[in-house]
Motif scaffolding. Structure first.
Motif, mmCIF file in Angstrom:
data_model
loop_
_atom_site.group_PDB
_atom_site.id
_atom_site.type_symbol
_atom_site.label_atom_id
_atom_site.label_comp_id
_atom_site.label_asym_id
_atom_site.label_seq_id
_atom_site.Cartn_x
_atom_site.Cartn_y
_atom_site.Cartn_z
ATOM 1 N N TRP B 14 23.323 69.571 50.273
ATOM 2 C CA TRP B 14 23.688 68.486 51.183
ATOM 3 C C TRP B 14 24.945 67.781 50.718
ATOM 4 C CZ3 TRP B 14 22.835 68.288 55.902
ATOM 5 C CH2 TRP B 14 21.637 68.777 56.439
ATOM 6 N N THR B 18 28.121 67.468 53.125
ATOM 7 C CA THR B 18 28.669 66.142 53.431
ATOM 8 C C THR B 18 30.111 66.050 52.995
ATOM 9 O OG1 THR B 18 26.491 65.367 52.739
ATOM 10 C CG2 THR B 18 28.096 63.696 53.323
ATOM 11 N N MET B 33 44.539 57.126 65.198
ATOM 12 C CA MET B 33 45.090 55.818 65.532
ATOM 13 C C MET B 33 46.258 55.998 66.482
ATOM 14 S SD MET B 33 45.062 53.401 62.210
ATOM 15 C CE MET B 33 46.076 54.392 61.185
ATOM 16 N N LEU B 262 25.744 52.884 45.033
ATOM 17 C CA LEU B 262 26.538 52.669 46.238
ATOM 18 C C LEU B 262 27.704 51.732 45.968
ATOM 19 C CD1 LEU B 262 26.230 53.842 48.947
ATOM 20 C CD2 LEU B 262 25.140 51.756 49.739
ATOM 21 N N THR B 266 31.749 52.593 46.379
ATOM 22 C CA THR B 266 32.694 51.982 47.313
ATOM 23 C C THR B 266 33.634 51.004 46.650
ATOM 24 O OG1 THR B 266 31.007 50.365 47.816
ATOM 25 C CG2 THR B 266 31.234 52.210 49.329
ATOM 26 N N VAL B 291 47.266 51.240 56.485
ATOM 27 C CA VAL B 291 46.709 51.230 57.832
ATOM 28 C C VAL B 291 47.698 50.591 58.799
ATOM 29 C CG1 VAL B 291 44.898 50.310 59.296
ATOM 30 C CG2 VAL B 291 44.340 51.219 57.072
ATOM 31 N N ILE B 306 37.722 57.523 47.721
ATOM 32 C CA ILE B 306 36.513 56.721 47.894
ATOM 33 C C ILE B 306 35.335 57.620 48.201
ATOM 34 C CG2 ILE B 306 35.422 54.940 49.286
ATOM 35 C CD1 ILE B 306 38.113 53.709 49.730
ATOM 36 N N THR B 307 35.549 58.566 49.129
ATOM 37 C CA THR B 307 34.480 59.497 49.492
ATOM 38 C C THR B 307 33.960 60.237 48.268
ATOM 39 O OG1 THR B 307 35.573 59.846 51.606
ATOM 40 C CG2 THR B 307 33.879 61.435 50.957
ATOM 41 N N VAL B 310 31.900 57.955 46.044
ATOM 42 C CA VAL B 310 30.580 57.619 46.569
ATOM 43 C C VAL B 310 29.652 58.819 46.454
ATOM 44 C CG1 VAL B 310 29.308 57.020 48.635
ATOM 45 C CG2 VAL B 310 31.438 55.882 48.144
ATOM 46 N N ASP C 241 16.637 65.252 58.939
ATOM 47 C CA ASP C 241 17.765 65.705 58.137
ATOM 48 C C ASP C 241 19.093 65.380 58.801
ATOM 49 O OD1 ASP C 241 16.129 68.679 56.829
ATOM 50 O OD2 ASP C 241 16.367 66.651 56.026
ATOM 51 N N PHE C 245 21.855 62.845 57.521
ATOM 52 C CA PHE C 245 23.195 63.369 57.269
ATOM 53 C C PHE C 245 24.250 62.457 57.881
ATOM 54 C CE2 PHE C 245 26.433 66.243 56.460
ATOM 55 C CZ PHE C 245 27.153 66.514 57.612
ATOM 56 N N ASN C 248 24.487 59.395 55.907
ATOM 57 C CA ASN C 248 25.252 59.592 54.687
ATOM 58 C C ASN C 248 26.745 59.583 54.952
ATOM 59 O OD1 ASN C 248 23.340 59.692 52.702
ATOM 60 N ND2 ASN C 248 22.880 61.844 53.025
ATOM 61 N N LEU C 249 27.147 60.216 56.066
ATOM 62 C CA LEU C 249 28.566 60.224 56.404
ATOM 63 C C LEU C 249 29.089 58.799 56.547
ATOM 64 C CD1 LEU C 249 29.284 63.039 58.974
ATOM 65 C CD2 LEU C 249 30.149 62.775 56.670
ATOM 66 N N THR C 251 27.892 56.222 55.219
ATOM 67 C CA THR C 251 27.908 55.543 53.931
ATOM 68 C C THR C 251 29.139 55.940 53.151
ATOM 69 O OG1 THR C 251 25.559 56.002 53.938
ATOM 70 C CG2 THR C 251 26.464 54.983 51.964
ATOM 71 N N VAL C 252 29.455 57.234 53.262
ATOM 72 C CA VAL C 252 30.511 57.752 52.419
ATOM 73 C C VAL C 252 31.893 57.258 52.846
ATOM 74 C CG1 VAL C 252 31.777 59.914 52.333
ATOM 75 C CG2 VAL C 252 29.512 59.770 51.362
ATOM 76 N N PRO C 254 33.921 54.341 53.749
ATOM 77 C CA PRO C 254 33.678 52.904 53.561
ATOM 78 C C PRO C 254 33.660 52.169 54.882
ATOM 79 C CG PRO C 254 35.625 53.650 52.373
ATOM 80 C CD PRO C 254 35.073 54.833 53.034
ATOM 81 N N PHE C 256 34.093 49.121 55.784
ATOM 82 C CA PHE C 256 35.159 48.190 56.102
ATOM 83 C C PHE C 256 36.436 48.927 56.477
ATOM 84 C CE2 PHE C 256 35.706 43.904 56.628
ATOM 85 C CZ PHE C 256 36.942 43.483 56.194
ATOM 86 N N VAL C 257 36.705 50.044 55.794
ATOM 87 C CA VAL C 257 37.903 50.818 56.139
ATOM 88 C C VAL C 257 37.781 51.331 57.565
ATOM 89 C CG1 VAL C 257 39.218 52.875 55.604
ATOM 90 C CG2 VAL C 257 38.324 51.484 53.774
ATOM 91 N N LEU C 258 36.579 51.817 57.894
ATOM 92 C CA LEU C 258 36.335 52.302 59.246
ATOM 93 C C LEU C 258 36.591 51.199 60.264
ATOM 94 C CD1 LEU C 258 35.403 54.951 60.372
ATOM 95 C CD2 LEU C 258 33.079 54.084 60.386
ATOM 96 N N ILE C 260 38.471 48.559 59.916
ATOM 97 C CA ILE C 260 39.900 48.267 60.011
ATOM 98 C C ILE C 260 40.599 49.307 60.882
ATOM 99 C CG2 ILE C 260 42.055 48.118 58.718
ATOM 100 C CD1 ILE C 260 40.572 47.005 56.416
ATOM 101 N N LEU C 261 40.270 50.585 60.644
ATOM 102 C CA LEU C 261 40.902 51.654 61.405
ATOM 103 C C LEU C 261 40.634 51.499 62.894
ATOM 104 C CD1 LEU C 261 40.286 54.856 59.280
ATOM 105 C CD2 LEU C 261 42.469 53.862 59.878
#
Lengths: 636, 334, 417
Positions: B14, B18, B33, B262, B266, B291, B306-307, B310, C241, C245, C248-249, C251-252, C254, C256-258, C260-261
């Protein structure tokens, strides 16, 4: 188990894909990575500039900058310094590189220095004033014998000529902007430069103002170093301009000492040629010029308050509170409002193709209804002259420009603002009324609704646009605001046609003070050369066309009779204030200039007795650099 | 051990899946964007140009350079190839500075600020929470409301309070910068001390809020455990309190450890507010500027890091969990 | 149900949190009914007027003048212009000018001013005096003019025809007006902000908008989290599952970045308050989903659920009738937390300049943003940002207190003995 097999197969497939691309990659490098790159088709390989190892060692040895030998700045540098190449506009090196009307000359120098207070150009690398030839087609000037480069070799006319040739060859901004006006620059002998202007069909110069402006607005670079750079870049213009130029040769008094993510420090060259009697006669007072990199205005102002910054180019709102309320030894060029010398005219442009904005009545009504005193008091916190003090025109508040037009002739056209009753009367007289009772006026049956816009993050502009919008509400026109991000705003505004919605009243800058002003500003505001074009960074973003104005703008650069000049300028102001294709929102200083006298004193201020008067341009731009030589310590 | 192997394999698979999806997403998201970064760069270069007829050519040059005129799939393949060679390309907003250069200089500051802050906040917070659960009465009555209040202050609120009170008001700490405004980095004691002093306010602005959150969480978990049957039984059996507490807190700690993973994961992007208010160097502000400037390479690179962090942190914790928590082994066995 | 509610309201913590929250809501609803001023109206020309009562000077002159003979009036008047610091400043100048120190008595106002008037030269540059100091003394000198005079002032109006000033009124130093008789008095309890807007009125409106944003964001996040958590927890297997999944995505990458984007992508013109709320909701449902799933997994094998399964009820029916009621308390608590974090997320976005449009509605984050842009915290204009911070803290604090109270009711183990 089944699940695991699925996963495994996905993974295997993906890794196969990767490896396939991987093998292909070893053959040719990706073209997306530029210089330094291996381009197999070119015989020579562009390489990067060498970084002098000696410099970093010297910097590290110093450890602490002595407070009484350092002058601290803020408001110029907002990110890490990327490079030292004056041919490029993306170097982000605010303290060292700024080729503009009042060029920044701490490291690289221009032949002349512009003084915005009296409008004259004073010689720096040049020796004495420049002169036209009798046919008025060439400018000749001499170079100072004492002028030298940092490596000891003298500055020669060859350097000036080669710099111009490189600007043209590699299409730098300096070349692109001036190639329509300057034909060639030649070295008559080692110390005499001849600038040949481009002539029109009749054999007259196209534009003498721009030619003269080149002399105080663009750097002279050393020919030998340019050749080194060309060799390194293999003649490729992109590589030439992207080179970080760590080994650049300069003639100015300061050069790189240390830069990182938090600060940029420049150190004085004690062998600087300018200490010769033919120029300043001594070295500038501070040994180091340092600029800490702040994340926003607030952090910079805090440092200014704490005495960690001596010269501030930031817009400090309510700057007067710093000395009136907090009793700090902080001052601006003028002791009272407007605290600085206004030089540019931030303007709100009407989109001529928006519904209803082609009607003069609507344009004028909105323009006279706006509460300008509130804009100046709230958005600029009084750091601008009011329109009662300096009535609106196309000229900035400096006495030099104000004298160029006849104020009496246009007195009736110069509105002060906040005239809600007058605006309503205008609209009613034109038959633009609210017919369906919803509070908004209609024109020919369709409701009037506009969006006033400026880039997000420019706080004083945003505050001004808010005031414009509230004026609309007061007179019955629905005006709302929108603040797109700067990167979006600039790409939209500089290309015609503008979008159908969102850009009806747009705010942009105008030119500041310079040798070509006010002509340059007027041309950028209303000349149809720039109307309805793409890639337009010059002006007239609303698409205004007026042949009468164009004719005048065309005629002025070659006009020599002062009376005729004044008449022409007055006529242009009249046209501008009658047609109202755009309107000035406030006056803005060329640069903000606030100083803290806790360590250094004798900064330029009004009535300081310097002659020529040192302008308040943070001691780095144009003639303001002379201020560095007058500084003294508070406690020697 | 067999059950454990299955658990381990499952987690690894997994993780990889991921990761793959995350890379794709990290690539695609910034490019979704609106706005054209090459146009933005060209416009920036054109600033001050009165004759912009040459700008179209410049635009083409840069589009070619950055590969933005190619189809998305080709750009993606290019991107993966470059990463495999350790190069993230050139930053759009700070051209010609390479992205690796930008990240290198800022990431150290962010990690050094965040990592100790998170660990310290976690340790102190959990200790206080556990104490509150154990001691009850007076200590608990004071700690609870204070923790709730602290943990709910917005980060910028805490940062501004600390700045105004300690920096501007009492002048105990400097108000901005990573180190002294007149210092040049070197290895002297003075410089190191200056870094430490400048470190305090941003550090405490993060820690104080973290303490609040951790204390509350730990207290709840600890109370649950303290009231569990096995605790009561052990008490009746006469087992010493100290020994029981060892077991109690070991059980209560498990969810907190997940939270810690976590946070560490992050942390690279997390200090944005502290960086802005204290003008502290670091990755958060660089990312924000990226950005705003539509700097795809920079954004993709930063989010990729970051990914990775994490995922790795999560993965390590899950493996550790498997070792520590016998229930997992048991669950896998049946 | 009734019993639970009674218990809830008996919990001390919940009560405190609930009362704070209701008080805020009441203010948000009642204030605009009493004070009908538009929250975004620009009423001040100039920035950051301090809190206080603003009395119209023009109307004061026209009101009835009362004569009050107060002993300390003269002393107060002098002290306001010539405080201790100013006296020391005068002394410093005189000493630098060459006057022997023992001849200067700073407590004797008349003598001090006498010395000053006789010796001060505005253009004289004493040794070591900075330009700022020079200006300071010029300002001080100007403010001291006529300080000791006991005469009043004339109010004069220009004659329309001749242009000459004609005195219309004479105001004595002992003239007072009664504030309640002055036509125009405006109380600004929190002064004005950088736009010149009344901070208190704006703050009340902003609280309402922020609560609305938080509510929308919280509801959306909770709904998404609840649905996904229920499905993942109850149905299990592949659905579990997949949902895990996706979680998890999220979570991975961030959050806050998301945020902002997405916020940047939407563009300023489409960023209304509700749009921002939806965006926040769509990015913050992760931990709710996880928590709900954990609860549902533990409930899945309970007897009553098995019974329903045997009875042949559909999956949807089981979820709604057998599982949902048991996690209801948990969901309510989760929603409260989501609302408060939604409010914080909006404030965070606005501070970065990515929040809702400025002219439409004020929000708490936007007020903070503008206060910081105009450097209120540096200039000491505390009224522009401290009330906003306190409001944010109160909202989130009260919600969390309510949450803790509810927690204690639903989990008796957590109750204090």
């Amino acid at each position: 188990m089944k699940r695991i097999t699925i996963l495994l197969s996905v993974l295997v497939a993906f890794s196969m894909l990767l490896s396939a691309c991987g093998t292909a990659a070893t053959a040719t490098k990706a073209p997306a990575t530029a210089a330094p790159v291996e381009a197999p088709t070119v015989a020579c390989v562009p390489s990067a500039a060498p970084v002098a190892a000696v410099d970093s060692a010297i910097a590290a040895a110093v450890k602490t900058l002595p407070r009484n030998e350092t002058l601290y700045f803020n408001g110029q540098q907002w990110g890490s310094v990327v490079g030292w190449n004056p041919f490029s506009t993306s170097m982000n090196n605010a303290m060292a590189i700024a080729q503009q009307d009042s060029a920044r000359v701490i490291m690289f120098e221009t032949p002349y220095l512009y003084d915005m207070l009296d409008g004259k150009q004073y010689p720096l690398l040049a020796d004495g004033p420049w002169s036209w030839n009798s046919a008025m087609t060439e400018i000749t000037f001499k170079l100072k014998a004492a002028a030298k480069w940092s490596d000891g070799t003298p500055v020669t006319a060859d350097d000036v000529a080669y710099t111009w040739a490189s600007n043209i060859k590699y299409e730098t901004n300096a070349g692109v902007n001036n190639k329509d006006y300057i034909d060639t620059i030649e070295a008559k002998d080692a110390h005499t430069v001849v600038v040949k202007a481009k002539l029109d069909a009749a054999g007259k110069m196209i534009n003498p103002l721009v030619v003269a402006a080149y002399l105080s607005g663009n750097y002279v670079m050393q020919k030998a170093w340019i050749q080194k750079l060309e060799a390194r870049a293999c003649g490729d213009a992109t590589a030439f301009k992207a080179d970080t130029a760590e080994d650049v040769v300069y003639s100015g008094s300061y050069h790189k000492f240390f830069t990182d993510d938090t600060k940029a420090i420049y150190v004085r060259d004690d062998n600087y040629w300018g200490q010769d009697a033919s120029m300043f006669g001594k070295l500038p007072a501070p040994k180091y010029l340092a600029h800490a990199i702040f994340k926003d205005n607030a952090a910079g102002t805090t440092a200014l308050q704490a005495g960690e910054v001596d010269v501030s180019q930031q817009f400090n709102s309510n700057v007067q509170d710093l000395w009136l309320v907090n009793n700090l030894p902080i001052s601006t060029y003028l002791p009272d409002a407007p605290y600085g010398i206004g030089a540019s005219l931030p303007t709100a442009f009407y989109n001529q193709s928006s519904y209803g904005l082609d009607q003069l009545a609507i344009r004028k009504a909105i323009a006279i209804a706006v509460d300008y005193p509130t804009i100046i008091a709230n958005a600029m916190t009084n750091q601008s002259a009011t329109f009662a003090q300096v009535p609106r025109s196309l000229m900035n508040p400096t006495p030099g420009e104000q004298a160029l037009y006849d104020t009496n002739a246009v007195k009736d056209l110069q509105w002060v603002g906040n005239d809600i009753a007058g605006a309503k009367a205008l609209l009613d007289a034109a038959g633009i009324k609210d017919t369906n009772g919803d509070g908004n006026r209609e024109f020919n049956g369709k409701e009037l609704s506009y969006i006033a816009t400026c880039p997000n993050g420019w706080s004083d502009w945003q505050a001004a646009i808010e005031v414009v919008a509230s004026a609309g509400k007061a007179i019955g026109i629905n005006i709302t605001t929108s603040f797109p991000e700067w990167s979006v705003y600039q790409t939209v505004v500089t290309n015609w046609p503008l979008p159908a919605t969102g850009y009806d009243i747009l705010m942009m800058w105008s030119d500041g003070a310079g040798p070509t002003q006010p002509w340059g500003r007027i041309r950028h505001l209303i000349s149809s050369e720039f109307a309805k074009t793409t890639g337009n960074w010059n002006g007239n973003w609303g698409g205004y066309v007026n042949p009468a104005a164009d004719a005048l703008i065309q005629a002025i650069p070659t006009e020599t009779d002062p009376a005729k000049l004044k008449a022409d300028y007055t006529e242009l102001v009249k046209i501008y204030l009658t047609d109202i294709p755009s309107f000035t929102l406030m006056y803005r200083p060329q640069s903000f200039h606030t100083v803290n006298e806790s360590v250094w004193t004798n900064f330029p201020h009004a009535g300081d007795g310097t002659s020529p008067a040192v302008p308040p341009l943070d001691l780095t731009d144009g003639w303001s650099i002379a201020g560095l030589y007058n500084l003294t310590l508070v406690t020697p | 051990m067999k059950g454990y192997r299955k658990y381990f394999l499952n987690k690894v698979l997994w993780l990889l899946v991921t990761f793959v999806f995350a890379i794709v997403l990290n690539f695609i998201l910034p490019r979704l964007m609106p706005g054209d970064p090459v146009a933005a760069i060209t416009a920036k270069l054109a600033q001050g140009a009165t004759n912009t007829t040459g700008m179209q050519k410049v635009y083409q040059q840069y589009a070619e350079l950055f590969g933005t005129n190619k189809p998305m799939l080709e750009q993606f393949i290019l991107y993966i190839k470059n990463i495999a060679h350790g190069s993230f390309g050139f930053s759009f907003s700070q051209y010609p500075r390479p992205v690796v250069d930008i990240l290198k200089s800022s990431i150290m500051w962010t990690v050094c600020l965040q990592f100790p802050a998170i660990i310290v906040g976690w340790l102190i917070g959990n200790t206080l929470g556990a104490l509150a659960a154990y001691l009850k009465k007076g200590f608990d009555k004071v700690l609870m409301p204070v923790s709730i209040f602290l943990s709910n202050l917005p980060t910028f609120g805490m940062a501004i309070f600390l700045l105004v009170i300690f920096g501007i008001g009492l002048k105990w700490f400097p108000t901005s910068g990573g180190y002294g405004f007149d210092l040049i980095p070197n290895f002297s004691l003075k410089f190191i001390w200056s870094v430490i002093v400048h470190y305090q306010l941003p550090f405490w602005s993060i820690v104080l809020i973290a303490i609040g959150g951790q204390a509350i969480g730990m207290r709840s978990m600890a109370i649950y455990e303290l009231n569990a049957d096995y605790v009561k039984y052990s008490r009746f059996m006469g087992i010493k309190d100290r020994k029981i507490i060892g077991y109690v807190f070991r059980n209560a700690m498990l969810p907190q450890v997940t939270g810690l993973a976590l946070s560490i994961g992050t942390m690279v992007g997390g200090a944005l507010v502290a960086e802005i208010i204290f003008s502290y160097p670091g990755l958060g502000f660089t990312l924000l500027n990226g950005v705003m400037g539509q700097d795809y390479p920079l954004i993709s690179a930063a989010t990729l890091i970051i990914t990775l962090m994490v995922l790795s942190a999560n993965f390590i914790i899950e493996i550790l969990y498997g070792i520590i928590d016998p229930r997992i082994k048991a669950a896998q066995a049946d | 149900m009734k019993h639970t509610i009674r218990q809830v309201f008996h919990s001390g913590k919940f009560l405190v949190g609930f009362s704070i929250f209701t008080a805020l809501l009441l203010i948000v609803f009642v204030y605009p009914l009493i004070i009908k001023n538009a929250p975004l109206a620009i009423i001040g020309r100039g920035t950051f007027f301090p809190p206080g009562t603003y009395v119209n000077s023009y109307d004061t002159i026209g009101s009835t003048q009362y004569t009050l003979m107060l002993d300390d009036a003269a002393a107060k008047r002098i002290a306001s212009k010539l405080g201790d610091q100013e006296r020391l400043g005068l002394k410093a100048w005189l000493v630098a000018d060459g006057i022997p120190e023992n001849q200067i008595d700073i407590s004797d106002t008349v003598k001090l001013l006498d010395l000053w008037v006789n010796h001060y030269d505005p253009n004289k540059e004493l040794a070591g005096m900075t330009y700022a100091k020079l200006q300071y003394y010029q300002r001080l000198d100007a403010s001291l003019e006529g300080l000791l005079s006991i005469k009043g002032v004339s109010i004069a109006v220009k004659n329309a025809q001749t242009g000459a000033l004609e005195e219309t009124q004479f105001v004595q130093q002992s003239d007072y007006v009664n504030i309640s008789q002055v036509a125009n008095v405006r109380v600004l309890p929190l002064g004005t902000d950088n736009f010149g807007r009344d901070v208190l009125t704006e703050l009340v409106k902003a609280t309402g908008v922020s609560l609305e944003i938080g509510l929308v964001a919280g509801i959306i996040a909770t709904l998404i989290g609840l649905t996904l958590g229920l499905l993942a927890g109850y149905v299990g297997g592949l659905m579990d599952d997949i949902i895990m999944f996706i979680t998890n995505l999220f979570t991975v990458i961030p959050g806050f970045v998301l945020l902002i984007l997405i916020s940047f992508s939407i563009g300023q013109d489409k960023r209304g308050a509700v749009t921002i709320a939806v965006v926040i909701g769509l990015t913050s449902w992760v931990w709710t989903a996880r928590a709900v799933r954990a609860q549902v997994v533990s409930l899945r094998n309970r007897d009553h659920v098995n019974l329903s399964k045997l009875s042949g009820h559909s999956v949807v029916h089981i979820i709604l009738a057998d599982i949902l009621p048991y996690i209801a308390s948990y969901v309510v608590m989760a929603m409260i937390l989501q609302i408060s974090s939604g409010i914080l997320a909006e404030a965070g976005l606005s501070i970065l300049g990515l929040g809702p449009r400025t002219t439409d509605v004020p929000t708490l984050g936007l007020m903070m943003n503008w206060a910081m842009i105009y450097q209120a915290q540096i200039l000491g204009k505390w009224w522009a940002y401290i009330p906003v911070l306190i409001t944010i803290a109160l909202i989130t604090f009260s919600m969390n207190l309510m949450n803790t109270g509810l927690d204690q009711v639903f989990n008796p183990a957590l109750r204090e003995d």
